[in-house]
Motif scaffolding. Structure first.
Motif, PDB file in Angstrom:
ATOM      1  N   LYS A 202      31.090  28.876  37.381  1.00  0.00           N
ATOM      2  CA  LYS A 202      31.628  27.542  37.659  1.00  0.00           C
ATOM      3  C   LYS A 202      32.869  27.213  36.829  1.00  0.00           C
ATOM      4  O   LYS A 202      33.903  26.852  37.399  1.00  0.00           O
ATOM      5  CB  LYS A 202      30.522  26.498  37.444  1.00  0.00           C
ATOM      6  CG  LYS A 202      30.970  25.073  37.645  1.00  0.00           C
ATOM      7  CD  LYS A 202      29.838  24.085  37.354  1.00  0.00           C
ATOM      8  CE  LYS A 202      30.398  22.762  36.916  1.00  0.00           C
ATOM      9  NZ  LYS A 202      29.347  21.815  36.526  1.00  0.00           N
ATOM     10  N   ASN A 205      35.965  29.031  38.067  1.00  0.00           N
ATOM     11  CA  ASN A 205      36.611  28.394  39.219  1.00  0.00           C
ATOM     12  C   ASN A 205      37.628  27.366  38.772  1.00  0.00           C
ATOM     13  O   ASN A 205      38.717  27.254  39.332  1.00  0.00           O
ATOM     14  CB  ASN A 205      35.572  27.648  40.075  1.00  0.00           C
ATOM     15  CG  ASN A 205      34.721  28.583  40.881  1.00  0.00           C
ATOM     16  OD1 ASN A 205      35.110  29.708  41.147  1.00  0.00           O
ATOM     17  ND2 ASN A 205      33.549  28.112  41.277  1.00  0.00           N
ATOM     18  N   LEU A 206      37.235  26.581  37.771  1.00  0.00           N
ATOM     19  CA  LEU A 206      38.054  25.442  37.368  1.00  0.00           C
ATOM     20  C   LEU A 206      39.265  25.874  36.556  1.00  0.00           C
ATOM     21  O   LEU A 206      40.330  25.265  36.653  1.00  0.00           O
ATOM     22  CB  LEU A 206      37.204  24.431  36.591  1.00  0.00           C
ATOM     23  CG  LEU A 206      35.959  23.946  37.334  1.00  0.00           C
ATOM     24  CD1 LEU A 206      35.220  22.925  36.506  1.00  0.00           C
ATOM     25  CD2 LEU A 206      36.339  23.359  38.684  1.00  0.00           C
ATOM     26  N   HIS A 208      40.955  28.297  37.126  1.00  0.00           N
ATOM     27  CA  HIS A 208      41.913  28.727  38.143  1.00  0.00           C
ATOM     28  C   HIS A 208      42.853  27.603  38.559  1.00  0.00           C
ATOM     29  O   HIS A 208      43.897  27.853  39.135  1.00  0.00           O
ATOM     30  CB  HIS A 208      41.148  29.219  39.380  1.00  0.00           C
ATOM     31  CG  HIS A 208      41.394  30.646  39.685  1.00  0.00           C
ATOM     32  ND1 HIS A 208      40.682  31.653  39.088  1.00  0.00           N
ATOM     33  CD2 HIS A 208      42.289  31.245  40.492  1.00  0.00           C
ATOM     34  CE1 HIS A 208      41.139  32.807  39.539  1.00  0.00           C
ATOM     35  NE2 HIS A 208      42.109  32.589  40.381  1.00  0.00           N
ATOM     36  N   LEU A 209      42.440  26.370  38.324  1.00  0.00           N
ATOM     37  CA  LEU A 209      43.249  25.214  38.718  1.00  0.00           C
ATOM     38  C   LEU A 209      44.263  24.858  37.632  1.00  0.00           C
ATOM     39  O   LEU A 209      44.967  23.858  37.748  1.00  0.00           O
ATOM     40  CB  LEU A 209      42.352  24.005  38.973  1.00  0.00           C
ATOM     41  CG  LEU A 209      41.150  24.243  39.867  1.00  0.00           C
ATOM     42  CD1 LEU A 209      40.352  22.965  40.018  1.00  0.00           C
ATOM     43  CD2 LEU A 209      41.596  24.747  41.231  1.00  0.00           C
ATOM     44  N   GLY A 210      44.338  25.671  36.592  1.00  0.00           N
ATOM     45  CA  GLY A 210      45.232  25.367  35.477  1.00  0.00           C
ATOM     46  C   GLY A 210      44.452  24.716  34.350  1.00  0.00           C
ATOM     47  O   GLY A 210      43.439  24.056  34.583  1.00  0.00           O
ATOM     48  N   ASP A 211      44.941  24.885  33.139  1.00  0.00           N
ATOM     49  CA  ASP A 211      44.241  24.360  31.971  1.00  0.00           C
ATOM     50  C   ASP A 211      44.095  22.842  32.032  1.00  0.00           C
ATOM     51  O   ASP A 211      43.046  22.294  31.690  1.00  0.00           O
ATOM     52  CB  ASP A 211      44.989  24.740  30.690  1.00  0.00           C
ATOM     53  CG  ASP A 211      44.624  26.130  30.228  1.00  0.00           C
ATOM     54  OD1 ASP A 211      44.062  26.883  31.050  1.00  0.00           O
ATOM     55  OD2 ASP A 211      44.885  26.465  29.067  1.00  0.00           O
ATOM     56  N   ASP A 212      45.166  22.143  32.475  1.00  0.00           N
ATOM     57  CA  ASP A 212      45.132  20.679  32.469  1.00  0.00           C
ATOM     58  C   ASP A 212      44.002  20.162  33.355  1.00  0.00           C
ATOM     59  O   ASP A 212      43.209  19.315  32.944  1.00  0.00           O
ATOM     60  CB  ASP A 212      46.475  20.104  32.949  1.00  0.00           C
ATOM     61  CG  ASP A 212      47.583  20.372  31.940  1.00  0.00           C
ATOM     62  OD1 ASP A 212      47.307  21.019  30.911  1.00  0.00           O
ATOM     63  OD2 ASP A 212      48.717  19.933  32.182  1.00  0.00           O
ATOM     64  N   SER A 213      43.927  20.670  34.588  1.00  0.00           N
ATOM     65  CA  SER A 213      42.865  20.224  35.487  1.00  0.00           C
ATOM     66  C   SER A 213      41.500  20.633  34.959  1.00  0.00           C
ATOM     67  O   SER A 213      40.539  19.871  35.032  1.00  0.00           O
ATOM     68  CB  SER A 213      43.070  20.808  36.891  1.00  0.00           C
ATOM     69  OG  SER A 213      44.153  20.177  37.518  1.00  0.00           O
ATOM     70  N   ILE A 215      40.480  21.127  31.881  1.00  0.00           N
ATOM     71  CA  ILE A 215      40.065  20.273  30.760  1.00  0.00           C
ATOM     72  C   ILE A 215      39.663  18.901  31.274  1.00  0.00           C
ATOM     73  O   ILE A 215      38.653  18.334  30.875  1.00  0.00           O
ATOM     74  CB  ILE A 215      41.203  20.156  29.712  1.00  0.00           C
ATOM     75  CG1 ILE A 215      41.437  21.511  29.058  1.00  0.00           C
ATOM     76  CG2 ILE A 215      40.851  19.115  28.652  1.00  0.00           C
ATOM     77  CD1 ILE A 215      42.690  21.573  28.201  1.00  0.00           C
ATOM     78  N   SER A 216      40.471  18.387  32.214  1.00  0.00           N
ATOM     79  CA  SER A 216      40.170  17.077  32.789  1.00  0.00           C
ATOM     80  C   SER A 216      38.819  17.072  33.515  1.00  0.00           C
ATOM     81  O   SER A 216      38.158  16.043  33.611  1.00  0.00           O
ATOM     82  CB  SER A 216      41.294  16.683  33.744  1.00  0.00           C
ATOM     83  OG  SER A 216      40.912  15.614  34.546  1.00  0.00           O
ATOM     84  N   LEU A 217      38.400  18.237  34.002  1.00  0.00           N
ATOM     85  CA  LEU A 217      37.105  18.343  34.682  1.00  0.00           C
ATOM     86  C   LEU A 217      35.975  18.682  33.710  1.00  0.00           C
ATOM     87  O   LEU A 217      34.848  18.950  34.123  1.00  0.00           O
ATOM     88  CB  LEU A 217      37.177  19.391  35.788  1.00  0.00           C
ATOM     89  CG  LEU A 217      37.960  18.958  37.033  1.00  0.00           C
ATOM     90  CD1 LEU A 217      38.345  20.156  37.881  1.00  0.00           C
ATOM     91  CD2 LEU A 217      37.142  17.977  37.867  1.00  0.00           C
ATOM     92  N   GLY A 263      37.924  33.250  46.629  1.00  0.00           N
ATOM     93  CA  GLY A 263      38.074  33.157  45.178  1.00  0.00           C
ATOM     94  C   GLY A 263      36.993  32.391  44.435  1.00  0.00           C
ATOM     95  O   GLY A 263      37.091  32.219  43.232  1.00  0.00           O
ATOM     96  N   ARG A 264      35.942  31.892  45.147  1.00  0.00           N
ATOM     97  CA  ARG A 264      34.878  31.176  44.417  1.00  0.00           C
ATOM     98  C   ARG A 264      34.058  32.178  43.626  1.00  0.00           C
ATOM     99  O   ARG A 264      33.496  33.106  44.181  1.00  0.00           O
ATOM    100  CB  ARG A 264      33.974  30.405  45.386  1.00  0.00           C
ATOM    101  CG  ARG A 264      34.524  29.065  45.799  1.00  0.00           C
ATOM    102  CD  ARG A 264      33.521  28.307  46.648  1.00  0.00           C
ATOM    103  NE  ARG A 264      32.493  27.679  45.847  1.00  0.00           N
ATOM    104  CZ  ARG A 264      31.188  27.890  45.992  1.00  0.00           C
ATOM    105  NH1 ARG A 264      30.741  28.712  46.902  1.00  0.00           N
ATOM    106  NH2 ARG A 264      30.318  27.258  45.233  1.00  0.00           N
TER     107      ARG A 264
END
Lengths: 318, 255
Positions: A202, A205-206, A208-213, A215-217, A263-264
């Protein structure tokens, strides 16, 4: 996509396992394989003592190397990254050859630990040279250069200490030759790393969205990166300690799998293990049957497919 | 107040971009962070989203230091839409939006019925329902921006932090986005957004915060903030202030 691929992959794996038991220097018909597991049978040695443990080992090593590749590609967000491309495999190989050359009488059971130290040093060296935010190409080129350096150090060691050359030579290209139940039992404790890797699906996956996203998640990006790389290094080292550096498996398997199932990581990680197992079983089958009784190392087979694949990826990366 | 900074300095490589800022975010409003390039507005936003750690001072969430709050819990309170996003390979739109539910799901990331309702709703609000089965890597820049917005909205937080959300969007989608933000605001969300279009900020936001060289120059309602002197001092711009004939909000026209 994923639901269709999984049964096909499982079927392919099963088919290759049977083929690995049937073919080799002597062919054993399909219906005699099962009798080969019974003590006293004519084929007992070939099937139970030789081909079966070797096939299981190929599956496990293939799966673990592919998983290590997926973990590294996952956190570095770099299609060119994998333990073998980054020189981690050859670092482990160098440490192991060094150990076998200078301590020929030492216990072979220490080999995974020695390989782990070698791969850790290789990983830290790369980190030190490139830093944590370097470009895709820089990381790949530095890694390949380091891998070549380690490989030439292995050559050097063998020239200096020609007596031990036979033992080390088996190692160089990555081979499953002569590996059996002993090596399998050496690898078993390292399988514990697999559930830890799956636990990271899990957060991977996150990230993969970039560090900023990420961390925000709610993900701790740096901790995740460290954990993933540590598990990948452990998986790689344990495999290299047993089969030597089998090139390009950790690079190619996760890539092919991403094309197959997406990519999941909940699907990608288990599937890439299947694909890695299939690839190494196939490579070993071809290596054993191409010109029996002479065997090629499986590492050569994976390199023949893997090297062009790597070049293609390199050319595609901007 | 829920989100505030106290003597906050933050930056990169030991160089402070935001300098000793004291700021309390007014709750329940749409707040725009404005200023010329490099003024520190994005850096301040990232510090409030705990992406960057303070070099000095603190960010507080409900009176507590932001960095002392469990990250999963905080992810249920604050959501950030970054300015640029990498393009993930092999990920479908519906999967990406579902990732927004991560602060609520278990370790394997399984989505339950309630999660699915929110995901579907946010995809509809951002107009990407028909893109659900496409790969994110195949979308245009503007579509991708909306998908990312849907993912951030699916996080379902009372506070929403957006870094130039209108970048890459064509004009009609920009307007839709600002209307969507107002709709979310009326549902009770506090929205803090970095914008580079001053007129867009004046028209659609309640509270403007103007920054220059890492410091807050002025803040307040669009009417009180948008003045000729401010535009001259902060943006080095000779401009007149007129009333928008439709929204009756102030707008600047460059001389």
């Amino acid at each position: 996509m994923a639901t269709r691929s999984l049964p096909i992959l499982l079927l392919a794996l099963l088919g290759l396992l049977v083929a690995n038991l049937m073919f080799g220097a002597v062919s054993i018909p399909f219906k005699s394989i099962f009798e080969g597991f019974q003590v006293g049978n004519a084929n007992y040695f070939t099937v139970h003592e030789y081909r079966f443990p070797r096939a299981i080992l190929a599956m496990l090593v293939g799966a673990m190397m592919a998983l290590a590749g997926a973990l590294v590609q996952g956190v570095i967000r770099n299609p060119l990254a994998s333990p073998d491309v980054l020189g981690v495999s050859h670092g482990a190989g160098l440490a192991a050859v060094f150990y076998m050359t200078f301590f020929p009488d030492a216990d072979i059971r220490w080999l995974p630990a020695v390989a782990l130290i070698g791969s850790l040093i290789a990983a830290l060296t790369l980190w030190w040279l490139c830093g944590s935010h370097s470009s895709t190409i820089k990381l790949a080129i530095t890694g390949v250069a380091l891998a070549a350096l380690y490989a030439s150090c292995i050559d050097f060691l063998m020239l200096v200490k020609p007596l031990e050359i036979n033992n080390a030579l088996l190692w160089l290209t990555g081979s499953l030759w002569g590996r059996g139940w002993n090596q399998l039992s050496m690898l078993l404790p390292w399988l514990l790393l697999i559930p830890f890797a799956l636990w990271l699906a899990k957060p991977l996956n996150l990230i993969h969205l970039g560090d900023d996203s990420a961390i925000s998640l709610g993900i701790k990006a740096n901790k995740l990166r460290l954990a993933s790389l540590a598990i990948a290094v452990g998986l790689t080292a344990s495999c290299v300690a047993i089969c030597g550096p089998i090139g390009f498996l950790g690079l190619v398997a996760p890539h092919l799998t991403r094309k197959l199932v997406g990519g999941r990581h909940q699907i990608l990680l288990p599937s890439t293990m299947l694909v890695g197992a299939i690839l190494l079983l196939l490579a070993d089958l071809v290596a054993r049957t191409i010109d029996p009784p002479i065997e090629l190392p499986a590492g050569i087979m994976t390199a023949i497919i893997g090297a062009p694949y790597f070049l293609w990826l390199l050319l595609r990366t901007k | 107040m829920s989100l505030s900074t106290h003597n906050l300095s933050v930056g990169y490589h030991d160089k402070a971009i935001v300098k000793q800022v004291d700021l309390t975010i007014p709750e329940g409003r749409i707040i725009a962070l404005l200023g010329p390039n490099g003024c520190g507005k994005s850096t301040l936003l990232k510090a409030m989203a705990r992406i960057l750690s303070p070099m000095e001072g603190q960010v507080h969430w409900q009176g507590k230091n932001l960095h002392s709050i469990a990250s999963k819990k905080l992810a249920q309170q604050l959501a950030l839409l970054p300015q640029t996003q990498p393009i993930p390979e092999g990920i479908k739109v519906k999967d990406l939006v579902a990732y927004g539910r991560s602060p609520y799901t278990g370790f394997w990331g399984r989505i339950n019925k309630d999660d699915q309702v929110i995901i579907d709703k946010m995809m509809e609000e951002t107009g990407i329902t028909e893109l659900a089965d496409q790969l994110v890597s195949e979308l245009s820049g503007g579509q991708r921006q909306r998908v990312w917005l849907a993912m951030t909205l699916a996080q379902d937080t009372p506070y929403l932090l957006l870094d130039e959300p209108t970048t890459y969007m064509d004009l009609s989608h920009q307007v839709e986005l600002m209307h969507l933000l107002r709709k979310l605001n009326l549902q009770g969300k506090t929205i803090i957004t970095v914008l580079h279009d001053i007129n867009q900020a004046a028209r659609y936001c309640d509270h403007l915060i103007v920054m220059k060289e890492g410091e807050i120059i002025t803040q307040g309602s669009p009417e009180s903030v948008l003045t000729q002197t401010m535009l001259k001092n902060v943006f080095s711009l000779d401009a007149q202030i007129h009333q928008d004939p439709i929204a009756k909000t102030p707008m600047c026209v460059v001389e």
